[in-house]
Motif scaffolding. Structure first.
Motif, PDB file in Angstrom:
ATOM      1  N   LEU A  37     -15.050   1.151   0.021  1.00 44.74           N
ATOM      2  CA  LEU A  37     -16.350   0.964   0.662  1.00 44.74           C
ATOM      3  C   LEU A  37     -16.574  -0.459   1.162  1.00 44.74           C
ATOM      4  N   THR A  38     -15.670  -1.339   0.824  1.00 45.72           N
ATOM      5  CA  THR A  38     -15.760  -2.700   1.340  1.00 45.72           C
ATOM      6  C   THR A  38     -14.349  -3.265   1.462  1.00 45.72           C
ATOM      7  N   ARG A  39     -14.162  -4.260   2.288  1.00 45.78           N
ATOM      8  CA  ARG A  39     -12.831  -4.829   2.509  1.00 45.78           C
ATOM      9  C   ARG A  39     -12.339  -5.533   1.251  1.00 45.78           C
ATOM     10  N   GLY A  40     -11.107  -5.265   0.898  1.00 43.16           N
ATOM     11  CA  GLY A  40     -10.549  -5.904  -0.284  1.00 43.16           C
ATOM     12  C   GLY A  40     -10.776  -5.127  -1.552  1.00 43.16           C
ATOM     13  N   GLU A  41     -11.588  -4.077  -1.488  1.00 42.34           N
ATOM     14  CA  GLU A  41     -11.815  -3.201  -2.640  1.00 42.34           C
ATOM     15  C   GLU A  41     -11.126  -1.880  -2.314  1.00 42.34           C
ATOM     16  N   ASN A  42      -9.803  -1.898  -2.462  1.00 43.23           N
ATOM     17  CA  ASN A  42      -9.041  -0.746  -2.010  1.00 43.23           C
ATOM     18  C   ASN A  42      -8.856   0.331  -3.070  1.00 43.23           C
ATOM     19  N   GLY A  43      -9.490   0.140  -4.204  1.00 48.63           N
ATOM     20  CA  GLY A  43      -9.441   1.159  -5.242  1.00 48.63           C
ATOM     21  C   GLY A  43      -8.012   1.558  -5.583  1.00 48.63           C
ATOM     22  N   PRO A  44      -7.746   2.841  -5.621  1.00 52.54           N
ATOM     23  CA  PRO A  44      -6.429   3.293  -6.083  1.00 52.54           C
ATOM     24  C   PRO A  44      -5.365   3.228  -5.000  1.00 52.54           C
ATOM     25  N   LEU A  45      -5.705   2.693  -3.828  1.00 49.78           N
ATOM     26  CA  LEU A  45      -4.799   2.836  -2.694  1.00 49.78           C
ATOM     27  C   LEU A  45      -3.733   1.768  -2.643  1.00 49.78           C
ATOM     28  N   THR A  46      -3.932   0.681  -3.370  1.00 48.64           N
ATOM     29  CA  THR A  46      -2.953  -0.395  -3.245  1.00 48.64           C
ATOM     30  C   THR A  46      -2.167  -0.560  -4.529  1.00 48.64           C
ATOM     31  N   GLU A 102       9.783   2.878  -2.555  1.00 46.91           N
ATOM     32  CA  GLU A 102       8.364   2.909  -2.913  1.00 46.91           C
ATOM     33  C   GLU A 102       7.438   3.076  -1.713  1.00 46.91           C
ATOM     34  N   LEU A 103       7.989   3.042  -0.520  1.00 45.20           N
ATOM     35  CA  LEU A 103       7.146   3.009   0.680  1.00 45.20           C
ATOM     36  C   LEU A 103       7.240   4.288   1.501  1.00 45.20           C
ATOM     37  N   ARG A 104       7.765   5.347   0.892  1.00 43.34           N
ATOM     38  CA  ARG A 104       8.013   6.576   1.661  1.00 43.34           C
ATOM     39  C   ARG A 104       6.743   7.126   2.309  1.00 43.34           C
ATOM     40  N   ALA A 105       5.593   7.013   1.620  1.00 44.01           N
ATOM     41  CA  ALA A 105       4.340   7.583   2.146  1.00 44.01           C
ATOM     42  C   ALA A 105       3.919   6.940   3.460  1.00 44.01           C
ATOM     43  N   LEU A 106       4.450   5.751   3.741  1.00 47.56           N
ATOM     44  CA  LEU A 106       4.053   5.048   4.961  1.00 47.56           C
ATOM     45  C   LEU A 106       4.942   5.385   6.148  1.00 47.56           C
ATOM     46  N   THR A 107       5.991   6.160   5.933  1.00 48.35           N
ATOM     47  CA  THR A 107       7.010   6.301   6.970  1.00 48.35           C
ATOM     48  C   THR A 107       6.854   7.570   7.788  1.00 48.35           C
ATOM     49  N   GLU A 108       7.396   7.500   9.004  1.00 45.34           N
ATOM     50  CA  GLU A 108       7.427   8.667   9.884  1.00 45.34           C
ATOM     51  C   GLU A 108       8.268   9.744   9.216  1.00 45.34           C
ATOM     52  N   GLY A 109       7.733  10.974   9.204  1.00 41.55           N
ATOM     53  CA  GLY A 109       8.451  12.072   8.583  1.00 41.55           C
ATOM     54  C   GLY A 109       8.346  12.064   7.070  1.00 41.55           C
ATOM     55  N   GLN A 110       7.745  11.009   6.499  1.00 37.08           N
ATOM     56  CA  GLN A 110       7.605  10.841   5.060  1.00 37.08           C
ATOM     57  C   GLN A 110       8.963  10.945   4.357  1.00 37.08           C
ATOM     58  N   GLN A 111      10.025  10.668   5.105  1.00 36.97           N
ATOM     59  CA  GLN A 111      11.382  10.685   4.563  1.00 36.97           C
ATOM     60  C   GLN A 111      12.095   9.421   5.017  1.00 36.97           C
ATOM     61  N   THR A 112      13.033   8.951   4.195  1.00 36.76           N
ATOM     62  CA  THR A 112      13.761   7.744   4.586  1.00 36.76           C
ATOM     63  C   THR A 112      15.266   7.977   4.532  1.00 36.76           C
ATOM     64  N   MET A 115       0.840  -1.198   0.000  1.00 32.84           N
ATOM     65  CA  MET A 115       0.000   0.000   0.000  1.00 32.84           C
ATOM     66  C   MET A 115       0.868   1.237   0.000  1.00 32.84           C
ATOM     67  N   SER A 116       1.078   1.855  -1.105  1.00 38.41           N
ATOM     68  CA  SER A 116       1.766   3.140  -1.110  1.00 38.41           C
ATOM     69  C   SER A 116       0.803   4.148  -1.719  1.00 38.41           C
ATOM     70  N   ARG A 117       0.339   5.077  -0.921  1.00 39.46           N
ATOM     71  CA  ARG A 117      -0.733   5.955  -1.356  1.00 39.46           C
ATOM     72  C   ARG A 117      -0.217   6.941  -2.397  1.00 39.46           C
ATOM     73  N   GLU A 118      -0.708   6.802  -3.610  1.00 37.07           N
ATOM     74  CA  GLU A 118      -0.244   7.668  -4.677  1.00 37.07           C
ATOM     75  C   GLU A 118      -1.305   8.670  -5.080  1.00 37.07           C
ATOM     76  N   THR A 119      -2.562   8.433  -4.701  1.00 39.18           N
ATOM     77  CA  THR A 119      -3.627   9.363  -5.049  1.00 39.18           C
ATOM     78  C   THR A 119      -4.170   9.991  -3.775  1.00 39.18           C
ATOM     79  N   PRO A 120      -4.630  11.266  -3.876  1.00 38.25           N
ATOM     80  CA  PRO A 120      -5.143  11.895  -2.662  1.00 38.25           C
ATOM     81  C   PRO A 120      -6.400  11.194  -2.158  1.00 38.25           C
ATOM     82  N   ILE A 121      -6.660  11.350  -0.869  1.00 39.44           N
ATOM     83  CA  ILE A 121      -7.861  10.756  -0.293  1.00 39.44           C
ATOM     84  C   ILE A 121      -9.082  11.518  -0.827  1.00 39.44           C
ATOM     85  N   PRO A 122     -10.094  10.804  -1.345  1.00 40.90           N
ATOM     86  CA  PRO A 122     -11.277  11.509  -1.877  1.00 40.90           C
ATOM     87  C   PRO A 122     -11.978  12.311  -0.778  1.00 40.90           C
TER      88      PRO A 122
END
Lengths: 185, 331
Positions: free
Chosen positions: A176-185, B311-321, A1-8
């Protein structure tokens, strides 16, 4: 899970409209959800321990109302009230509705949302941590929990409810449901 | 081509759900603890009951993964039995190893459970070959988790002089101190990770929005003030902002996290046996994401492919590694 899109964020026009609509349908559903959760997720309350006696303000910051959660196993309550009528609380968890739902469904990590300031916590930090960990371990699916409110119809309602929530989730970007993480995963 | 050394991926689990997530994401081993003061992540709502631990070990073994149980705090005088009983339970449940730090508990465990594999916790702060050889000789310790203060060259030098396995942290939160020797949390709260299992215990933490800033207080002391839009750190004293003479800022440590994915080849060549991901206090979502990412990195390394990093920077404290002490540079 690395969030690349802003939270709606809930559309402002929709939030404005909700300000003028009655809360009672949502309050009724939320009120029935709390005892059902107690019945279906006993372990969650063991994990909460004495923190189950606290009152939590669940504050979807992009909506004109809040949820007041009292997770006492003997008399659980989930009240839906206007923000200005929230009353006493021990701990407040605030963020966009999509972030709060995504946390329940395991689409987001709570610490990461806190680091990025998408999630605000105030008050009793111990209570918030206990609640976060208890919910995380239960792997709750709100579509499934909503179906459980239909009693004997649960088994036939769960599948369609999860598919509908999944489709809506893909359209809105909200988990909106578990396992349907949309753009977040 | 010479075969590349295999590396074990050791992953955190704060709950049974996180353990399942780690196993499904490809963890070779999972470390976890009981829901009491016997481990250094004793946070509210976290960790495993006895029944949950027994079930978790069965689940992991059924899928080819190991479970290492952290009992890595230092027993209080008069309460040694609590730690000793925890070791007994681990042996009874079939844990693959226990991760210990206390000399007395190591002796007690080695004597009463000679078949139970002992790992030396990072909390023991064993940072040179002589110390490690002592633990191996005296208690039969099979693996040592090295403190996060060593360079890759120092790790290689240690491995040349010892006969036990070494495990190093590869990703997650950093401690500026040699673990097991930090009492910063005690000064502000009376509780420490070493004795109570919690650095900056949540019961002593307060966040409050004040004038557009997020204020963090620990034990009543203001330790951080973050403007809107700026990343928030954990409420630990080592990541606090203080004034010292004319300097105002991070006196101990910047709020950054370790990400040494790019150093996997060097760590393997230095003789490291296992790579550890920090974060038992994090969610199942975090555990799954980080484990999947690092399992892919290890598979890429084993297959001779380039390793994707950062690839995991968004998950980390300070958002920096940072690569931490592994690659020390003057500044």
């Amino acid at each position: 899970m690395s969030r690349e899109t802003p939270i709606p964020i809930f559309p402002a026009a929709g939030a404005a409209a909700l300000r003028h609509l009655p809360l009672w349908p949502l309050a009724l559903a939320a009120g029935r959800l709390a005892p059902s959760l107690v019945r279906r997720h006993e372990k969650m309350f063991a994990r909460l321990g004495e923190q189950a006696e606290k009152t939590f303000l669940i504050d979807p910051a992009d909506l004109p109302f809040v949820f007041v959660l009292s997770p006492r196993p003997d008399r659980p309550r989930l009240d839906t009230v206007r923000r200005e009528a929230a009353g006493h609380w021990d701990a407040r968890v605030a963020g966009p509705l999509a972030a709060l739902i995504g946390l329940v469904h395991g689409a987001y990590d709570g610490d990461a949302l806190f680091f990025s300031r998408d999630l605000v916590i105030e008050g009793d930090t111990e209570a918030v941590l206990a609640l976060r960990n208890a919910i995380d371990n239960e792997e709750i699916d709100l579509a499934r929990e909503a179906s459980a409110l239909l009693g004997p119809l649960e088994t036939i309602a769960t599948g369609p409810a999860r598919r509908l929530a999944g489709a809506l989730g893909r359209w809105t970007g909200v988990a909106l449901t578990r396992g349907e993480n949309g753009p977040l995963t | 081509m010479t075969a590349r050394p295999g590396l074990e991926l050791v992953c955190p689990a704060g709950t049974p759900a996180a353990l399942r997530g780690a196993v499904e994401a490809g963890a070779h081993a999972i470390y976890c603890g009981f829901n009491d003061e016997t481990n250094a992540r004793n946070f509210p709502g976290l960790n495993f009951s006895r029944d949950e631990m027994a079930e978790a070990i069965k689940f992991a073994h059924g899928r080819g993964a190991k479970v290492l149980v952290a009992l890595n705090t230092f027993p209080r005088a008069g309460a040694f039995w609590r730690w000793s009983k925890a070791v007994d339970d681990c042996a009874r449940f079939g844990a693959d190893a226990v991760i210990l730090a206390d000399l007395g508990l190591l002796e007690d465990s080695a004597r009463r459970h000679p078949d139970l594999r002992l790992h030396l916790s990072v909390q023991a702060a064993a940072a040179n070959a002589d110390t490690i050889n002592f633990y191996a000789r005296a208690f039969g310790v099979k693996r040592v988790v090295l403190p996060r203060v060593l360079t890759v060259q120092e790790i290689a030098a240690i491995n040349r002089e010892i006969d036990v396995e070494t495990e190093v942290f590869i990703f997650g939160g950093l401690c500026v101190m040699t673990e097991g020797r930090c009492s910063l949390s005690s000064y502000a709260t009376g509780k420490s990770p070493n004795m109570n299992g919690a650095c900056s215990p949540a019961s002593h933490v307060e966040y409050r929005e004040e004038g557009g800033y997020l204020m963090s207080r620990l034990g009543g002391f203001a330790i951080h003030r973050v403007a809107a839009g700026q990343p928030a750190p954990y409420p630990t004293l080592c990541k606090g902002v203080f004034e010292a003479g004319d300097y105002k800022g991070y006196v101990f440590e910047d709020p950054v996290s370790l990400d040494a994915a790019a150093l996997i080849p060097q760590l393997a060549e230095a003789g490291v046996a296992a790579l550890k991901i920090e974060g038992r206090q994090r969610s199942r979502a975090y555990t799954e994401a980080v484990v999947r990412n690092f399992r892919r990195a290890l598979d890429d390394y084993a297959a001779g492919r380039p390793i994707a990093a950062g690839e995991l920077r968004a998950l980390t404290e300070g958002q920096q590694t940072t690569s931490g002490a592994y690659r020390k540079t003057w500044r």
